[in-house]
Design a protein around this motif. Structure first.
Motif, PDB file in Angstrom:
ATOM      1  N   HIS A  28      -8.929  37.955   4.907  1.00  0.00           N
ATOM      2  CA  HIS A  28     -10.382  37.856   4.797  1.00  0.00           C
ATOM      3  C   HIS A  28     -11.112  38.962   5.553  1.00  0.00           C
ATOM      4  N   ARG A  29     -10.488  39.507   6.568  1.00  0.00           N
ATOM      5  CA  ARG A  29     -11.140  40.565   7.344  1.00  0.00           C
ATOM      6  C   ARG A  29     -10.382  41.887   7.303  1.00  0.00           C
ATOM      7  N   GLY A  30      -9.279  41.923   6.604  1.00  0.00           N
ATOM      8  CA  GLY A  30      -8.554  43.174   6.423  1.00  0.00           C
ATOM      9  C   GLY A  30      -8.005  43.780   7.704  1.00  0.00           C
ATOM     10  N   ILE A  31      -7.686  42.930   8.673  1.00  0.00           N
ATOM     11  CA  ILE A  31      -7.185  43.404   9.963  1.00  0.00           C
ATOM     12  C   ILE A  31      -5.661  43.377   9.950  1.00  0.00           C
ATOM     13  N   GLU A  32      -5.061  44.494  10.282  1.00  0.00           N
ATOM     14  CA  GLU A  32      -3.604  44.566  10.326  1.00  0.00           C
ATOM     15  C   GLU A  32      -3.093  43.929  11.613  1.00  0.00           C
ATOM     16  N   LEU A  33      -2.152  43.013  11.474  1.00  0.00           N
ATOM     17  CA  LEU A  33      -1.540  42.357  12.626  1.00  0.00           C
ATOM     18  C   LEU A  33      -0.058  42.701  12.656  1.00  0.00           C
ATOM     19  N   ARG A  34       0.362  43.364  13.693  1.00  0.00           N
ATOM     20  CA  ARG A  34       1.790  43.660  13.821  1.00  0.00           C
ATOM     21  C   ARG A  34       2.553  42.362  14.082  1.00  0.00           C
ATOM     22  N   ASP A  35       3.482  42.039  13.207  1.00  0.00           N
ATOM     23  CA  ASP A  35       4.276  40.810  13.351  1.00  0.00           C
ATOM     24  C   ASP A  35       3.408  39.569  13.536  1.00  0.00           C
ATOM     25  N   PHE A  36       2.240  39.562  12.898  1.00  0.00           N
ATOM     26  CA  PHE A  36       1.329  38.413  12.964  1.00  0.00           C
ATOM     27  C   PHE A  36       0.878  38.120  14.404  1.00  0.00           C
ATOM     28  N   ALA A  37       0.795  39.157  15.222  1.00  0.00           N
ATOM     29  CA  ALA A  37       0.436  38.976  16.636  1.00  0.00           C
ATOM     30  C   ALA A  37      -1.071  39.131  16.826  1.00  0.00           C
ATOM     31  N   ALA A  38      -1.788  38.027  16.760  1.00  0.00           N
ATOM     32  CA  ALA A  38      -3.241  38.057  16.905  1.00  0.00           C
ATOM     33  C   ALA A  38      -3.676  38.378  18.323  1.00  0.00           C
ATOM     34  N   PHE A  39      -2.789  38.205  19.306  1.00  0.00           N
ATOM     35  CA  PHE A  39      -3.194  38.429  20.699  1.00  0.00           C
ATOM     36  C   PHE A  39      -3.614  39.870  20.955  1.00  0.00           C
ATOM     37  N   GLU A  40      -3.150  40.819  20.153  1.00  0.00           N
ATOM     38  CA  GLU A  40      -3.516  42.220  20.371  1.00  0.00           C
ATOM     39  C   GLU A  40      -5.011  42.458  20.169  1.00  0.00           C
ATOM     40  N   LEU A  41      -5.684  41.562  19.458  1.00  0.00           N
ATOM     41  CA  LEU A  41      -7.117  41.741  19.202  1.00  0.00           C
ATOM     42  C   LEU A  41      -7.962  41.596  20.460  1.00  0.00           C
ATOM     43  N   ILE A  42      -7.443  40.903  21.464  1.00  0.00           N
ATOM     44  CA  ILE A  42      -8.253  40.716  22.680  1.00  0.00           C
ATOM     45  C   ILE A  42      -8.368  42.003  23.485  1.00  0.00           C
ATOM     46  N   HIS A  43      -7.667  43.057  23.065  1.00  0.00           N
ATOM     47  CA  HIS A  43      -7.694  44.324  23.788  1.00  0.00           C
ATOM     48  C   HIS A  43      -8.702  45.313  23.212  1.00  0.00           C
ATOM     49  N   SER A  44      -9.465  44.908  22.196  1.00  0.00           N
ATOM     50  CA  SER A  44     -10.487  45.795  21.627  1.00  0.00           C
ATOM     51  C   SER A  44     -11.763  45.017  21.372  1.00  0.00           C
ATOM     52  N   THR A  75      -1.923  33.109  20.994  1.00  0.00           N
ATOM     53  CA  THR A  75      -0.692  33.531  21.676  1.00  0.00           C
ATOM     54  C   THR A  75       0.580  33.065  20.980  1.00  0.00           C
ATOM     55  N   TRP A  76       0.504  32.762  19.692  1.00  0.00           N
ATOM     56  CA  TRP A  76       1.669  32.274  18.962  1.00  0.00           C
ATOM     57  C   TRP A  76       2.835  33.262  19.023  1.00  0.00           C
ATOM     58  N   ARG A  77       2.510  34.561  19.098  1.00  0.00           N
ATOM     59  CA  ARG A  77       3.540  35.595  19.173  1.00  0.00           C
ATOM     60  C   ARG A  77       3.712  36.174  20.582  1.00  0.00           C
ATOM     61  N   ALA A  78       3.104  35.566  21.572  1.00  0.00           N
ATOM     62  CA  ALA A  78       3.098  36.160  22.916  1.00  0.00           C
ATOM     63  C   ALA A  78       4.209  35.627  23.805  1.00  0.00           C
ATOM     64  N   SER A  79       5.431  35.561  23.248  1.00  0.00           N
ATOM     65  CA  SER A  79       6.599  35.172  24.042  1.00  0.00           C
ATOM     66  C   SER A  79       7.467  36.411  24.276  1.00  0.00           C
ATOM     67  N   PRO A  80       8.463  36.347  25.158  1.00  0.00           N
ATOM     68  CA  PRO A  80       9.180  37.550  25.589  1.00  0.00           C
ATOM     69  C   PRO A  80       9.760  38.413  24.471  1.00  0.00           C
ATOM     70  N   ASP A  81      10.510  37.825  23.542  1.00  0.00           N
ATOM     71  CA  ASP A  81      11.155  38.642  22.506  1.00  0.00           C
ATOM     72  C   ASP A  81      10.150  39.325  21.600  1.00  0.00           C
ATOM     73  N   TRP A  82       9.125  38.588  21.188  1.00  0.00           N
ATOM     74  CA  TRP A  82       8.123  39.179  20.303  1.00  0.00           C
ATOM     75  C   TRP A  82       7.322  40.256  21.024  1.00  0.00           C
ATOM     76  N   CYS A  83       6.991  40.012  22.277  1.00  0.00           N
ATOM     77  CA  CYS A  83       6.263  41.028  23.033  1.00  0.00           C
ATOM     78  C   CYS A  83       7.109  42.286  23.211  1.00  0.00           C
ATOM     79  N   GLN A  84       8.381  42.103  23.502  1.00  0.00           N
ATOM     80  CA  GLN A  84       9.267  43.262  23.651  1.00  0.00           C
ATOM     81  C   GLN A  84       9.341  44.054  22.349  1.00  0.00           C
ATOM     82  N   LYS A  85       9.415  43.372  21.227  1.00  0.00           N
ATOM     83  CA  LYS A  85       9.453  44.033  19.926  1.00  0.00           C
ATOM     84  C   LYS A  85       8.188  44.858  19.698  1.00  0.00           C
ATOM     85  N   LEU A  86       7.074  44.379  20.250  1.00  0.00           N
ATOM     86  CA  LEU A  86       5.791  45.068  20.092  1.00  0.00           C
ATOM     87  C   LEU A  86       5.532  46.091  21.193  1.00  0.00           C
ATOM     88  N   GLY A  87       6.471  46.233  22.125  1.00  0.00           N
ATOM     89  CA  GLY A  87       6.357  47.268  23.148  1.00  0.00           C
ATOM     90  C   GLY A  87       5.817  46.813  24.482  1.00  0.00           C
TER      91      GLY A  87
END
Length: 315
Positions: A28-44, A75-87
């Motif tokens: 609906h908003r055309g926002i790209e989410l790496r691995d469905f990680a919505a938590f990255e949006l809080i940084h912009s 924070t559905w994707r904000a666990s150790p393995d997923w965060c590591q995958k995202l850098g």
């Protein structure tokens, strides 16, 4: 009485939750989410604006319905393995969960609506929510999820909810980690089109096992990321375990998980039909306290669900 106490109080109207945050952002908003990680949006600033837009509509719905609302941390994707995958390393993972909670707390404080609001720390599966993959032991699951749960608890969430759980051992480990932090937790299982977990275990057996292993620690259980048609028959019986299911966050689509994974377009289903299907679920499940949506749903679907059920729990 605080908001969390009202959530479990039969004399208070059923609470609402949000819907498919990630599918709304992407489709609906055309926002790209790496691995469905919505938590990255809080940084912009643009990301935070999108999140505020999303939850503002739901709070307006809760206000119009005179219901409480459960505010989920993204924070559905904000666990150790997923965060590591995202850098992100473990220290940054802890900061992400703290920042996400702080963001939701500020949003709650600025909200003009007069309704009880619960801040809910969201935990996702270590692997793919649709595919069990390599299953962990209970001890491994507890150790893995402890870092995120501790970060969320210290940041001040009111409770923890583990969404899209597909196996019992991981659910038990999460409940034990939450118990160690003395924070209430909710376990939400996902099921396939046959009403069974992806491990082929029945929903009844899964709930029994988690309760037996944790001395009934979860505040309650939910079903999420499945269409009502997929699990309605599984809850159509007169059994005590059904009293432990107090929440539903259904998908808009009747597609299987495998079909949803391959889909390139969003299947929004029919909001009115989805809402009407909840009337029977509300009758079958005597302790429903929280209702919302999952993949493919948005505020329209949740509004239809709210309009098709009584304001209060069964008496």
């Amino acid at each position: 009485m605080n908001a969390l106490a009202k959530l479990t109080d039969k004399n208070h109207p059923v609470f609402l939750t949000d819907a498919g945050l990630e599918t709304w952002l992407v489709f609906h908003r055309g926002i790209e989410l790496r691995d469905f990680a919505a938590f990255e949006l809080i940084h912009s600033e643009a990301g935070k604006a999108a999140l505020v837009e999303y939850w503002t509509e739901f709070l307006a719905l809760a206000q119009s319905q005179n219901r409480g609302f459960i505010l989920d941390t993204p924070t559905w994707r904000a666990s150790p393995d997923w965060c590591q995958k995202l850098g992100f390393d473990l220290h940054e993972m802890e900061e992400i969960n703290r920042d996400a909670t702080a963001f939701m707390r500020r949003f709650k404080e600025k909200s003009p609506i007069n309704a009880p609001l619960v801040i809910n720390g969201i935990i996702g599966p270590r692997g793919d929510g649709y595919v069990p993959g390599r299953l962990m032991s209970i001890a491994a699951a507890r150790a893995y999820h402890s870092a995120q749960i501790t970060a969320l608890a210290k940041a001040g969430v009111d409770m923890i909810s583990a969404l899209t759980m597909n196996n019992v051992a991981e659910a038990v480990g999460i409940a034990m980690a939450a118990k160690n932090e003395n924070i209430p937790c909710v376990i939400s299982f996902t099921v396939e089109t046959d009403g069974r977990l992806p491990t082929e275990q029945s929903l009844a057996d899964a709930i029994h096992e988690v309760d037996a292993a944790t001395d009934n620690y979860p505040l309650y259980f939910m079903v999420n990321c499945a269409h009502p048609d997929h699990f309605r028959d599984a809850v159509r019986e007169d059994a005590k375990w059904l009293q432990r299911i107090c929440g539903i966050r259904a998908n808009a689509s009747r597609m299987s998980h495998a079909e949803l994974d391959k889909a390139e377009e969003l299947d929004e289903g029919n909001p009115q039909e989805l809402g009407s299907l909840h009337k029977e679920l509300f009758r079958l499940l005597p302790n429903i306290r929280a209702l919302g949506g999952c993949c493919g749903t948005d505020h329209r679907h949740v509004a239809c669900i709210a309009n098709h059920i009584p304001r209060y729990q069964h008496t």
